[in-house]
Design an enzyme around this catalytic site. Structure first.
Site, short mmCIF file in Angstrom:
data_model
loop_
_atom_site.label_atom_id
_atom_site.label_comp_id
_atom_site.label_asym_id
_atom_site.label_seq_id
_atom_site.Cartn_x
_atom_site.Cartn_y
_atom_site.Cartn_z
N GLY A 199 0.85 -1.19 0.00
CA GLY A 199 0.00 0.00 0.00
C GLY A 199 0.88 1.23 0.00
O GLY A 199 2.09 1.14 0.25
N SER A 200 0.27 2.31 -0.32
CA SER A 200 1.03 3.54 -0.18
C SER A 200 0.05 4.63 0.20
O SER A 200 -1.12 4.62 -0.20
CB SER A 200 1.76 3.89 -1.47
OG SER A 200 0.84 3.91 -2.53
N GLY A 201 0.52 5.50 1.02
CA GLY A 201 -0.34 6.57 1.50
C GLY A 201 0.31 7.91 1.24
O GLY A 201 1.29 8.01 0.48
N GLY A 254 4.09 7.79 2.51
CA GLY A 254 5.11 6.81 2.15
C GLY A 254 4.52 5.55 1.56
O GLY A 254 3.36 5.53 1.18
N LYS A 256 7.77 -0.34 6.18
CA LYS A 256 7.17 0.96 5.87
C LYS A 256 8.30 1.95 5.63
O LYS A 256 9.19 2.09 6.48
CB LYS A 256 6.32 1.38 7.08
CG LYS A 256 5.22 2.33 6.74
CD LYS A 256 4.26 2.51 7.89
CE LYS A 256 3.35 3.67 7.56
NZ LYS A 256 2.40 3.95 8.61
N ASP A 291 -6.47 8.62 14.45
CA ASP A 291 -6.80 8.47 13.03
C ASP A 291 -7.56 7.16 12.83
O ASP A 291 -7.20 6.33 11.97
CB ASP A 291 -5.52 8.49 12.19
CG ASP A 291 -5.81 8.61 10.70
OD1 ASP A 291 -6.97 8.94 10.35
OD2 ASP A 291 -4.90 8.36 9.89
#
Ligand SMILES: Nc1ncnc2c1ncn2[C@@H]1O[C@H](COP(=O)(O)OP(=O)(O)OP(=O)(O)O)[C@@H](O)[C@H]1O
Length: 566
Positions: A46-48, A51, A68, A159
């Site tokens: 995944g990427s957010g 990063g 990560k 979050d």
């Protein structure tokens, strides 16, 4: 600064190859190396915003992990924050293990447990409009416990969203793990003091969908209550067709769209958000919103409330998240007194009480001999072992024998002491019927009998909640004892939530006192007063649970009614 629930990618998507980490910016960034800290990067998970995260394998011992990675100069150095917070959470259930962390060249990295898909992935891939109530209760039980663990260690998540709750990989696929502590913060300082509140409006941190009204709409400082409010909104979202209304237009792309979203969230009343849902969700949302800034939430009670809710709906009530979900179990009492446990082949998200009643009524009319398919064992054996006398329907058939056969048959023999209670009906319907009988009599002996049945009905399953129908029963009883006219239908449909809600100062001691007082009441009006106190104090308590003292009060009430002069 915000993060979005829709930002997590469909994981396990592409093979890793050396990539320019930020090709859009135009600035030439160094490529991510193939090996970081002895871990060979394999695929992108995944990427957010801040990063990327890779599946990686240790080059010596072959251990597979999640790595990560973030540009060390990123404007929002979340990896650095996570590196500081992870150690505080180690060993907690559902907290990923941190194996390594550091900086290699221009890369800030974290090596953590490799986990499974996020709730967002599960939910979206299920193709369903809403999640089933059993799964949401499991998520609620686990998430509240995770937050308890984090908060007990002095850390706020800040979050909470579907993408930040992931399930483990087998054998931990039923456990929910918290990830992404990039916005997390300690709320207890080194002297053990809670961080201070402030009236000054602060920049928003969190996510658009689930961040609390106080944090998102009013710019308040986040504290424990806001993590819980976000959790409450997430549960409601999962049970709402197409989700919470402000999530339906996607991520706001302009500040004007964001302002509109904020306004919509701020205006949404709990009773509107939770219309049609079990009242527990509305209660939980209200509860989180009533918590004071530095108040410790009562996590345990809420885990219990969602466990009870799950069992009330025919689920196991276990916190394990079983995905895809198993259908709920419907229990049908046979004429022999035995019980038949049937898995509802097409689980509904929330079977409304009336619908449930109809289903149960129909099931009790089924000619079970018609189910010729073997179930778990040879049917005749099963019938012999269970001593089932299959009831033959005398009523018109409501259709062809239903196709879905029972999946499991239980031989539970548990019965209430009073066999006259028609257990096949739902608790709510049963109490509603008792209320109808109640409204037709003022004879205290008959009232006493009905109170006894009422008390037994409340104990029909493990849920000890003062359900809506139970409140109506007690309201009608009060009216009968006061000699006033019977309540109208409006009284029967009044929502709990319209009851005045005072600060939670319900004391166990009040019910304990009522339990003794009731045995000395000199007339029916005094009894009516005690019932009113009982209802009020129970409504004000978390989860509206009826305690042991509460049941003793009801039993004492029945006895006292018999003793009163006619
Ligand atoms: N330990 C893990 N194992 C497997 N997948 C993971 C793991 N951690 C994260 N992921 C996947 O990567 C996605 C992004 O991870 P994470 O939220 O930690 O990164 P982020 O850069 O902070 O993202 P965002 O900006 O969306 O908050 C997650 O939604 C999840 O799908």
């Amino acid at each position: 600064m915000t993060s979005q629930s829709g930002s997590d990618s469909d994981s396990f998507s592409s093979d890793y190859s050396e990539v320019d980490s930020d090709s859009s910016s135009g600035s030439k960034k160094p490529q991510i190396p193939k090996v970081i800290a002895n871990y060979m990067l394999e695929t992108t998970l995944g990427s957010g915003y801040s990063g990327s995260i890779f599946r990686a394998r240790h080059i010596h011992n072959g251990n597979v992990v999640a790595l990560k990675i973030q540009d060390v100069d990123h404007e929002c150095p979340t990896n650095r924050f996570e590196r500081y917070l992870y150690p505080l959470l180690q060993g907690g259930k559902g907290m990923p293990t941190l194996y390594s962390a550091g900086v290699q060249g221009p890369w800030d990295f974290l090596v953590i447990d490799l986990l499974g898909p996020s709730l967002d992935n599960l939910y979206r891939k299920s193709g369903k409009d809403v999640m089933d109530i059993g799964s949401v209760c499991s998520i609620a039980m686990q998430l509240i416990s995770r937050l308890e663990c984090m908060h007990n260690r002095g850390v706020l998540h800040r979050d909470i969203q579907l993408g930040n709750c992931v399930v483990g990989l087998p054998p931990n696929e039923k456990t929910i793990y918290m990830i992404d502590f990039g916005f997390s913060k300690r709320y207890i300082d080194e002297n053990g003091r809670h961080i201070p509140d402030s009236r000054e409006r602060r920049d928003f941190i969190g996510n658009y969908w689930f961040s609390s009204v106080n944090v998102h709409c009013r710019g308040r400082v986040p504290s424990r209550r806001d993590d819980l409010e976000a959790a409450a909104l997430m549960f409601i979202h999962l049970l709402t067709p197409r989700g919470l209304s402000w999530t339906r237009n996607g991520v706001p792309k302009t500040s004007q769209a964001h302002d509109l979203l904020i306004e919509e969230k701020r205006r949404a009343r709990p009773e509107d958000l939770c219309r049609g849902l079990p009242v527990e969700f509305e209660d939980f949302l209200r509860y989180t919103r009533k918590l004071k800034f530095d108040q410790k939430p009562d996590y345990e009670t809420w885990v219990q409330v969602f466990q009870d809710l799950a069992t009330e709906h025919g689920y196991s009530g276990h916190e394990d998240l079983i995905w895809p979900p198993e259908p709920p179990v419907v229990r049908v009492q046979l004429s022999s007194g035995k019980h038949l446990l049937i898995r509802d082949a097409a689980p509904t998200s929330i079977p409304p009480r009336d619908e449930m009643h109809d289903i149960l009524a129909k099931l009790t009319n089924l000619n079970l001999q018609a189910f010729a398919r073997p179930v778990l064992a040879d049917r005749t054996n099963a019938a012999r072992n269970m001593n089932i006398v299959a009831p033959v329907s005398k009523e018109k058939s409501f259709g062809k024998p239903l196709a879905p056969p029972p999946i499991s048959i239980g031989s539970e023999t548990t019965q209430t002491s009073d066999n006259s209670l028609p257990q096949r009906r739902s608790k709510g319907r049963l109490i509603a019927d008792l209320t109808t009988k109640l409204s037709a009599t003022t004879n205290t002996t008959e009232l006493a009998g009905l109170v006894k049945e009422f008390s037994q009905a409340l104990r029909l399953n493990s849920s000890r909640t003062l359900v809506k129908e139970a409140s109506n029963f007690l309201e009608v009883l009060q009216n009968q004892l006061n000699g006033s006219s019977l309540p109208t239908m409006a009284g029967r449909t009044r929502s709990f939530n319209e009851q005045p809600r005072e600060p939670a100062r319900a004391k166990l001691g009040v019910v304990a006192r009522l339990r003794y007082d009731v045995s000395t009441a000199r007339n029916s009006k005094v009894l009516a007063g005690y019932i009113s106190d009982f209802v009020q104090v129970t409504h004000r308590s978390v989860g509206r649970n009826i305690t042991k003292d509460g049941f003793a009060f009801l039993d004492g009430l029945a006895s006292r009614l018999v003793a009163l002069p006619q």
